[in-house]
Each structure stands twice: as structure tokens, then as C-alpha cells.
Write a protein that holds these residues in place. Structure first.
Motif, short mmCIF file in Angstrom:
data_model
loop_
_atom_site.label_atom_id
_atom_site.label_comp_id
_atom_site.label_asym_id
_atom_site.label_seq_id
_atom_site.Cartn_x
_atom_site.Cartn_y
_atom_site.Cartn_z
N MET A 1 0.73 -1.16 0.08
CA MET A 1 0.03 0.04 0.11
C MET A 1 0.86 1.24 0.00
N ASN A 2 0.48 2.29 -0.75
CA ASN A 2 1.14 3.54 -0.80
C ASN A 2 0.75 4.14 0.12
N ASP A 3 1.59 4.63 1.36
CA ASP A 3 1.23 5.62 2.45
C ASP A 3 1.90 6.76 2.37
N LYS A 4 2.51 7.31 1.24
CA LYS A 4 2.94 8.68 1.09
C LYS A 4 1.72 9.66 1.28
N ILE A 5 1.83 10.64 1.96
CA ILE A 5 0.85 11.68 2.28
C ILE A 5 0.54 12.70 1.00
N LYS A 6 -0.75 12.83 0.78
CA LYS A 6 -1.12 13.68 -0.12
C LYS A 6 -2.03 14.64 0.29
N ILE A 7 -2.14 16.09 0.30
CA ILE A 7 -2.70 16.88 0.57
C ILE A 7 -3.47 17.71 -0.62
N TYR A 8 -4.91 17.65 -0.45
CA TYR A 8 -5.32 18.68 -1.48
C TYR A 8 -5.84 20.07 -0.78
N GLN A 9 -5.37 20.96 -1.66
CA GLN A 9 -5.44 22.20 -0.70
C GLN A 9 -5.49 23.43 -1.74
N LYS A 10 -5.86 24.60 -1.18
CA LYS A 10 -6.01 25.79 -1.86
C LYS A 10 -4.84 26.73 -1.15
N PRO A 11 -3.97 27.23 -1.95
CA PRO A 11 -2.87 27.93 -1.28
C PRO A 11 -3.19 29.25 -0.56
N THR A 12 -4.47 29.75 -0.83
CA THR A 12 -4.58 31.21 -0.03
C THR A 12 -5.60 30.79 1.33
N CYS A 13 -5.75 29.26 1.36
CA CYS A 13 -6.64 29.03 2.60
C CYS A 13 -5.79 28.99 3.87
N SER A 14 -6.15 29.46 4.74
CA SER A 14 -5.41 29.72 6.08
C SER A 14 -5.25 28.20 6.68
N LYS A 15 -6.29 27.47 6.75
CA LYS A 15 -6.23 26.04 7.29
C LYS A 15 -5.09 25.34 6.48
N CYS A 16 -5.47 25.55 5.33
CA CYS A 16 -4.45 24.69 4.48
C CYS A 16 -2.82 24.91 4.48
N ARG A 17 -2.73 26.19 4.66
CA ARG A 17 -1.31 26.56 5.03
C ARG A 17 -0.87 26.12 6.32
N ALA A 18 -1.82 26.33 7.20
CA ALA A 18 -1.61 25.74 8.70
C ALA A 18 -1.15 24.24 8.68
N THR A 19 -1.99 23.30 7.89
CA THR A 19 -1.76 22.03 7.56
C THR A 19 -0.65 21.57 6.98
N LEU A 20 -0.11 22.45 6.03
CA LEU A 20 1.02 22.33 5.15
C LEU A 20 2.12 22.45 6.10
N SER A 21 2.21 23.39 6.97
CA SER A 21 3.18 23.69 8.07
C SER A 21 3.47 22.62 8.90
N ILE A 22 2.21 21.81 9.34
CA ILE A 22 2.53 20.73 10.09
C ILE A 22 3.06 19.57 9.51
N LEU A 23 2.71 19.37 8.33
CA LEU A 23 3.45 18.44 7.40
C LEU A 23 4.87 18.76 7.24
N ALA A 24 5.02 19.98 6.83
CA ALA A 24 6.57 20.15 6.69
C ALA A 24 7.37 19.89 7.96
N GLU A 25 6.85 20.48 8.95
CA GLU A 25 7.65 20.17 10.13
C GLU A 25 7.64 18.68 10.57
N SER A 26 6.73 17.75 10.30
CA SER A 26 6.70 16.41 10.58
C SER A 26 8.01 15.80 10.02
N GLY A 27 8.66 16.23 8.90
CA GLY A 27 9.44 15.30 8.26
C GLY A 27 9.10 14.36 7.33
#
Length: 116
Positions: A1-27
Motif C-alpha cells: 500500500m502506498n502510504d505517502k501523504i497527499k494534501i488537497y489544498q488551496k494556497p490562499t486558505c489559512s487552514k491549508c497553510r497551517a496543515t502544510l506547515s504541520i506536514l513540513a515540520e513532521s519530516g
């Protein structure tokens, strides 16, 4: 099973940006899809809904002005409306394997980061 994370997002959305930040910090490695630039197909949207374990109506952003016109729409009509107008779809949606989460709040992403 492919368990690579994928995020469907809108760059101007604050919740999307916050989630992207969490993902980036997770490594964790992840792919980011701006579904405004790369629209989902009906098949992809159906797959997301199945992984979320919800209905099409559950991911409808009811606060959007055009959502009120969809009160009696079928699931197929709702999905087509979301494809045609991405603002109608809840965001961000993060997927890992056969699991997905709407990350509102962004901290919901931790449920997917902790599953291996």
C-alpha cells in the motif's frame, strides 16, 4: 500500500497553510495538490469521499453562497458542482493510504501522521 501523504489544498486558505506547515515540520514526505490548478475528476472525488467515510454532502462547504442552490441535489450533482466550483469543497483534505481526513482544524492531520 502506498502510504505517502497527499494534501488537497488551496494556497490562499489559512487552514491549508497551517496543515502544510504541520506536514513540513513532521519530516514526512508528502505531495501537495492545488485542486484549483489541477481539478479533481469525479473518480478522484469519489475515492476521496470513500476514504473520508462520509457522503458528498458532508464535504460541501455549506457557507458558500452557491451551496444553497444544492439543497435537493443528488450526490452525483453535488460532486459535479464541487468539480465545477472547488470553493464548494471542504479543505484541506489529507490522504494516507486508505485513510483521509478533512483537516479543519489543521491538527486533524496528526491522526494520519501517527498511523503507520
Amino acid at each position: 500500500m502506498n502510504d505517502k501523504i497527499k494534501i488537497y489544498q488551496k494556497p490562499t486558505c489559512s487552514k491549508c497553510r497551517a496543515t502544510l506547515s504541520i506536514l513540513a515540520e513532521s519530516g514526512e514526505e508528502f505531495d501537495s495538490v492545488n485542486y484549483y490548478e489541477t481539478p479533481l475528476t469525479i473518480g478522484e472525488l469519489k475515492e476521496l469521499i470513500a476514504k473520508l467515510r462520509v457522503t458528498a454532502r458532508d464535504i460541501l462547504r455549506k457557507d458558500e453562497s452557491s451551496a444553497s442552490q444544492l439543497a435537493n441535489a443528488s450526490d452525483e450533482e453535488l460532486m459535479q458542482a464541487m468539480i465545477d466550483n472547488p470553493d464548494l469543497m471542504q479543505r484541506p483534505i489529507v490522504v494516507r493510504g486508505d485513510q483521509a481526513k478533512i483537516c479543519r482544524p489543521p491538527e486533524n492531520v496528526f491522526d494520519l501522521l501517527n498511523k503507520r
